[in-house]
Scaffold this active site. Structure first.
Site, PDB file in Angstrom:
ATOM      1  N   SER A 137      -2.871  -3.860   0.453  1.00  0.00           N
ATOM      2  CA  SER A 137      -1.655  -4.516   0.913  1.00  0.00           C
ATOM      3  C   SER A 137      -1.979  -5.941   1.305  1.00  0.00           C
ATOM      4  O   SER A 137      -3.015  -6.197   1.914  1.00  0.00           O
ATOM      5  CB  SER A 137      -1.077  -3.753   2.110  1.00  0.00           C
ATOM      6  OG  SER A 137       0.199  -4.234   2.460  1.00  0.00           O
ATOM      7  N   CYS A 154       4.890   1.641  11.490  1.00  0.00           N
ATOM      8  CA  CYS A 154       5.851   2.513  10.828  1.00  0.00           C
ATOM      9  C   CYS A 154       6.346   3.638  11.730  1.00  0.00           C
ATOM     10  O   CYS A 154       7.341   4.284  11.437  1.00  0.00           O
ATOM     11  CB  CYS A 154       5.233   3.112   9.565  1.00  0.00           C
ATOM     12  SG  CYS A 154       4.769   1.859   8.346  1.00  0.00           S
ATOM     13  N   ALA A 171       0.809  -1.215   0.000  1.00  0.00           N
ATOM     14  CA  ALA A 171       0.000   0.000   0.000  1.00  0.00           C
ATOM     15  C   ALA A 171       0.844   1.267   0.000  1.00  0.00           C
ATOM     16  O   ALA A 171       0.437   2.283  -0.572  1.00  0.00           O
ATOM     17  CB  ALA A 171      -0.948   0.000   1.198  1.00  0.00           C
ATOM     18  N   THR A 172       2.010   1.242   0.639  1.00  0.00           N
ATOM     19  CA  THR A 172       2.846   2.448   0.653  1.00  0.00           C
ATOM     20  C   THR A 172       3.256   2.847  -0.754  1.00  0.00           C
ATOM     21  O   THR A 172       3.158   4.012  -1.142  1.00  0.00           O
ATOM     22  CB  THR A 172       4.095   2.230   1.532  1.00  0.00           C
ATOM     23  OG1 THR A 172       3.689   2.069   2.888  1.00  0.00           O
ATOM     24  CG2 THR A 172       5.042   3.419   1.438  1.00  0.00           C
ATOM     25  N   GLN A 174      -6.100  -1.455   5.522  1.00  0.00           N
ATOM     26  CA  GLN A 174      -6.728  -2.132   6.657  1.00  0.00           C
ATOM     27  C   GLN A 174      -8.128  -2.668   6.342  1.00  0.00           C
ATOM     28  O   GLN A 174      -8.624  -3.531   7.063  1.00  0.00           O
ATOM     29  CB  GLN A 174      -6.816  -1.181   7.858  1.00  0.00           C
ATOM     30  CG  GLN A 174      -5.484  -0.735   8.417  1.00  0.00           C
ATOM     31  CD  GLN A 174      -4.717  -1.851   9.099  1.00  0.00           C
ATOM     32  OE1 GLN A 174      -5.254  -2.902   9.416  1.00  0.00           O
ATOM     33  NE2 GLN A 174      -3.431  -1.625   9.324  1.00  0.00           N
ATOM     34  N   ASN A 188      -5.738   2.802  10.820  1.00  0.00           N
ATOM     35  CA  ASN A 188      -4.876   1.725  11.299  1.00  0.00           C
ATOM     36  C   ASN A 188      -4.636   1.746  12.804  1.00  0.00           C
ATOM     37  O   ASN A 188      -4.230   0.745  13.382  1.00  0.00           O
ATOM     38  CB  ASN A 188      -3.522   1.782  10.575  1.00  0.00           C
ATOM     39  CG  ASN A 188      -2.864   3.138  10.707  1.00  0.00           C
ATOM     40  OD1 ASN A 188      -3.380   4.134  10.211  1.00  0.00           O
ATOM     41  ND2 ASN A 188      -1.717   3.198  11.373  1.00  0.00           N
ATOM     42  N   HIS A 192      -0.208  -8.214   3.330  1.00  0.00           N
ATOM     43  CA  HIS A 192       0.173  -8.824   4.606  1.00  0.00           C
ATOM     44  C   HIS A 192      -0.781  -8.503   5.750  1.00  0.00           C
ATOM     45  O   HIS A 192      -0.552  -8.917   6.885  1.00  0.00           O
ATOM     46  CB  HIS A 192       1.610  -8.444   4.976  1.00  0.00           C
ATOM     47  CG  HIS A 192       1.822  -7.014   5.338  1.00  0.00           C
ATOM     48  ND1 HIS A 192       2.028  -6.607   6.641  1.00  0.00           N
ATOM     49  CD2 HIS A 192       1.874  -5.898   4.590  1.00  0.00           C
ATOM     50  CE1 HIS A 192       2.204  -5.302   6.667  1.00  0.00           C
ATOM     51  NE2 HIS A 192       2.108  -4.840   5.436  1.00  0.00           N
ATOM     52  N   THR A 251      10.573  -6.555 -12.340  1.00  0.00           N
ATOM     53  CA  THR A 251      10.099  -7.923 -12.497  1.00  0.00           C
ATOM     54  C   THR A 251       8.997  -8.226 -11.486  1.00  0.00           C
ATOM     55  O   THR A 251       9.162  -8.003 -10.292  1.00  0.00           O
ATOM     56  CB  THR A 251      11.261  -8.915 -12.286  1.00  0.00           C
ATOM     57  OG1 THR A 251      12.285  -8.641 -13.238  1.00  0.00           O
ATOM     58  CG2 THR A 251      10.786 -10.350 -12.452  1.00  0.00           C
TER      59      THR A 251
END
Length: 378
Positions: free
Chosen positions: A200, A327, A72-73, A181, A153, A202, A242
């Site tokens: 994202s 973060c 997401a960043t 989120q 978040n 994870h 890639t």
């Protein structure tokens, strides 16, 4: 017994079924999706396309409207910085966002301010919610973009992105949503006509290092994004490099599992939430966030007379918790989210975030945690 993991808003354990798929595409089907002269590459390309179609469909979009990123960043940076050239060319340099965004949105916007853009950061109400009317009041003819997160978040508060999308769709102002989120957890919101959505992997049991950016067309018109990195024609020339085929396929597998088991997950997450609140009823605490507009798996609390960092140390062998975003968790300054909500400094500086996946909270003993809190409050 290991500490109970209560930091799922930072990251989740990779689902074993996802790990199996990822390993297969690392060791057996290891072809490069950009290699078109042999079957290894063609199989990889087809796997990526299937993943793209599946994920886009869950957002109510077409496959050619979704590009893969590292998370997401990166998606946020492409969406925000990639629109800057267009804004400068057409003389629209006004952006609306909120003061409770993740740093992955706030810092790119602060960079745009150094390039001549004007950014309004709206503060939420005392419960952490941004109201659509507050955004509407700031809209101007030169407003290029509104960027508003889906789920906060730190507090778990859900923002009215679907309502805002329907309002902005007929205007010249684009809407970007950081859905790190909320992706897969609140799927209906994200099928609204949102122009750009960052996701994202994870946060839902996929590996770290993979995500996506949805870039929804308006009719036949593409959003005029420009690349912020160069070095190849991959991903519609917006994201060179890639493609990590194993991670892409893993993201799709995680989404499929979450979608299939979502009802069970919601029920389990709500059950854990109720257990936590019941245990905390014997302590003096302040709930930070709107309980009527929140996801079931994130709670933010401040305990009266208890330093959050000291509590985390005491809980180290009992529960893995955090004071806020992963973060910024190394910083001991008050949470910018809780501060923007107008909470007293002692409350904002001592917010503790509890977040969980039901399957990763099997050994939760909230009474033990509550006992530690009470010992610090006595």
């Amino acid at each position: 017994m290991p500490a109970t993991y209560l930091d799922a808003a930072a990251t989740t354990r990779v689902d074993e079924r996802v790990a199996e798929v990822v390993l297969h595409w690392m060791t057996e089907e290891f072809g490069n999706a950009g290699s078109r002269t042999h079957d290894y590459g063609n199989r990889a390309k087809k796997a990526v396309q299937r993943a793209r179609e599946q994920l886009a469909a869950q957002l109510g979009a077409r496959a050619d409207e979704l590009i893969f990123t590292s998370g997401a960043t990166e998606s946020n940076n492409i969406a925000l910085l990639g629109l800057a050239t267009h804004g400068q060319e057409v003389g629209r340099r006004h952006i609306i966002s909120s003061a409770i965004e993740h740093k992955a949105v706030i810092e790119p916007l602060e960079h745009l301010q150094t390039r001549g853009f004007e950014v309004d950061f709206i503060k939420p109400d005392c419960r952490g919610r941004i109201h659509t009317e507050a955004v509407k009041e700031l809209l101007r003819p030169d407003t290029l973009l509104v960027s508003l997160m889906h789920v906060n978040n730190e507090t778990g508060v859900v923002q009215p992105v679907a309502e805002l999308a329907r309002h902005l769709r007929e205007s010249a102002t684009y809407l970007h949503v950081d859905a790190a989120q909320g992706f897969a957890k609140l799927p209906d919101d994200l099928t609204a006509p949102i122009d750009m959505i960052s996701i994202s992997g994870h946060k839902i049991g996929a590996p770290k290092g993979v995500g996506a950016l949805l870039i929804r067309r308006r009719g036949w018109d593409r959003i005029p994004l420009q690349p912020i990195m160069f070095g190849g024609g991959q991903e519609r020339k917006l994201r060179p490099g890639t493609l990590p085929v194993p991670l892409v396929v893993g993201l799709a597998k995680a989404e499929e599992i979450f979608r299939t088991e979502r009802d069970q997950w919601v029920a389990g997450a709500q059950k854990v939430r109720e257990e936590i609140l019941a245990a905390l009823s014997g302590t003096r605490y302040h709930l930070n966030g709107d309980p009527d507009h929140s996801v079931p798996h994130i709670l933010n609390v401040s305990f009266e007379g208890v330093d959050a960092e000291a509590l985390i140390v005491r809980l180290r062998d009992i529960a893995a918790v955090a004071t806020g975003s992963a973060c910024t968790s190394a910083s001991y300054t008050p949470s910018h989210v809780l501060t923007a909500m107008g909470l007293p400094e002692k409350v904002a500086a001592n917010g503790l975030r509890l977040s969980w996946f039901p399957s990763q909270a099997d050994n939760l003993d909230m009474q033990q945690i509550a006992t530690v809190v009470r010992s610090l409050q006595d």
